[in-house]
Design a protein around this motif. Structure first.
Motif, PDB file in Angstrom:
ATOM      1  N   UNK A   7      47.921  46.388  45.816  1.00  0.00           N
ATOM      2  CA  UNK A   7      46.452  46.435  45.851  1.00  0.00           C
ATOM      3  C   UNK A   7      45.901  47.076  44.582  1.00  0.00           C
ATOM      4  N   UNK A   8      46.493  48.176  44.161  1.00  0.00           N
ATOM      5  CA  UNK A   8      46.060  48.867  42.950  1.00  0.00           C
ATOM      6  C   UNK A   8      46.165  47.944  41.738  1.00  0.00           C
ATOM      7  N   UNK A   9      47.282  47.252  41.622  1.00  0.00           N
ATOM      8  CA  UNK A   9      47.503  46.333  40.500  1.00  0.00           C
ATOM      9  C   UNK A   9      46.463  45.221  40.477  1.00  0.00           C
ATOM     10  N   UNK A  10      46.207  44.623  41.623  1.00  0.00           N
ATOM     11  CA  UNK A  10      45.270  43.497  41.700  1.00  0.00           C
ATOM     12  C   UNK A  10      43.837  43.969  41.444  1.00  0.00           C
ATOM     13  N   UNK A  11      43.480  45.136  41.962  1.00  0.00           N
ATOM     14  CA  UNK A  11      42.146  45.689  41.742  1.00  0.00           C
ATOM     15  C   UNK A  11      41.888  45.940  40.263  1.00  0.00           C
ATOM     16  N   UNK A  12      42.822  46.605  39.592  1.00  0.00           N
ATOM     17  CA  UNK A  12      42.662  46.890  38.159  1.00  0.00           C
ATOM     18  C   UNK A  12      42.625  45.588  37.355  1.00  0.00           C
ATOM     19  N   UNK A  13      43.478  44.641  37.698  1.00  0.00           N
ATOM     20  CA  UNK A  13      43.496  43.359  36.983  1.00  0.00           C
ATOM     21  C   UNK A  13      42.155  42.635  37.117  1.00  0.00           C
ATOM     22  N   UNK A  14      41.520  42.733  38.279  1.00  0.00           N
ATOM     23  CA  UNK A  14      40.214  42.085  38.475  1.00  0.00           C
ATOM     24  C   UNK A  14      39.159  42.698  37.563  1.00  0.00           C
ATOM     25  N   UNK A  15      39.139  44.022  37.456  1.00  0.00           N
ATOM     26  CA  UNK A  15      38.146  44.666  36.585  1.00  0.00           C
ATOM     27  C   UNK A  15      38.426  44.321  35.125  1.00  0.00           C
TER      28      UNK A  15
END
Length: 192
Positions: free
Chosen positions: A41-49
């Motif tokens: 989740x952390x990886x995907x969230x940061x990648x989205x931003x």
């Protein structure tokens, strides 16, 4: 825009480990899987931003953040509309980036004196955010209330019945997606 993506992992165990174990192995595995899901989740969230957030500031250096550059992020006209609800406005960066910022000393600027936050906003750490360096997006900032998230209600577990050589493979998967709901509400500071 909110099409679910599937994330899968597997845990390999020996048959003997499952049969001869005197401790609660399944509790350990459940904890390990929960932590791995949180990292995903952390990886995907940061990648989205980093992919779809607003570029709030391009720093002058590819190896440092200088005094006054973070204030320029706060002064961004587009972002300004979203800073009213301070409960959802946060910085996200690596711990090393935060401490590099705290080490900045300049006239009338003492970042290090703000150990609980940075320029009035909380700081959250993530090693998924780029480090300070060439082309890195080392600082994420904005009103995180404008980050959308959707997930499928189920977490799937499968024990692979075709395991070989005494190995038991537990496979798990979940589906989720993050998306920025308002383009100007969340963004990043990037290095040249």
């Amino acid at each position: 825009a909110f099409t679910l993506a599937k994330y899968t992992r597997k845990v390999e165990l020996t048959e003997e480990m499952l049969e001869d174990n005197g401790v609660d192995l399944m509790t350990f595995i459940a904890d390990k899987i929960g932590r791995e899901i949180a990292v995903t989740h952390n990886t995907v969230l940061v990648a989205e931003v980093e992919a779809n957030g607003t570029s709030l500031k391009t720093f002058n250096s590819n190896s440092a953040i200088s005094a006054g550059e973070l204030e320029a992020i706060l002064g961004n006209d587009t972002l300004g509309f979203y800073l009213e609800d301070a409960m959802d406005v946060h910085w996200v960066m690596r711990s090393s980036t935060h401490w590099a910022i705290n080490a900045i000393t300049a006239e009338n600027r003492f970042y290090g004196a703000q150990m609980a936050g940075l320029l009035g906003y909380d700081v959250f750490y993530s090693n998924k955010v780029d480090a300070i360096g060439a082309s890195g997006k080392s600082v994420l900032f904005g009103d995180w209330n404008y980050m959308g998230y959707r997930e499928a209600p189920e977490l799937r577990f499968i024990q692979d019945p075709y395991s070989v050589d005494g190995m038991v493979v537990l496979k798990y998967s979940f589906r989720g997606v993050y998306g920025i709901l308002q383009a100007g509400a969340i963004g990043y500071g990037a290095h040249p």
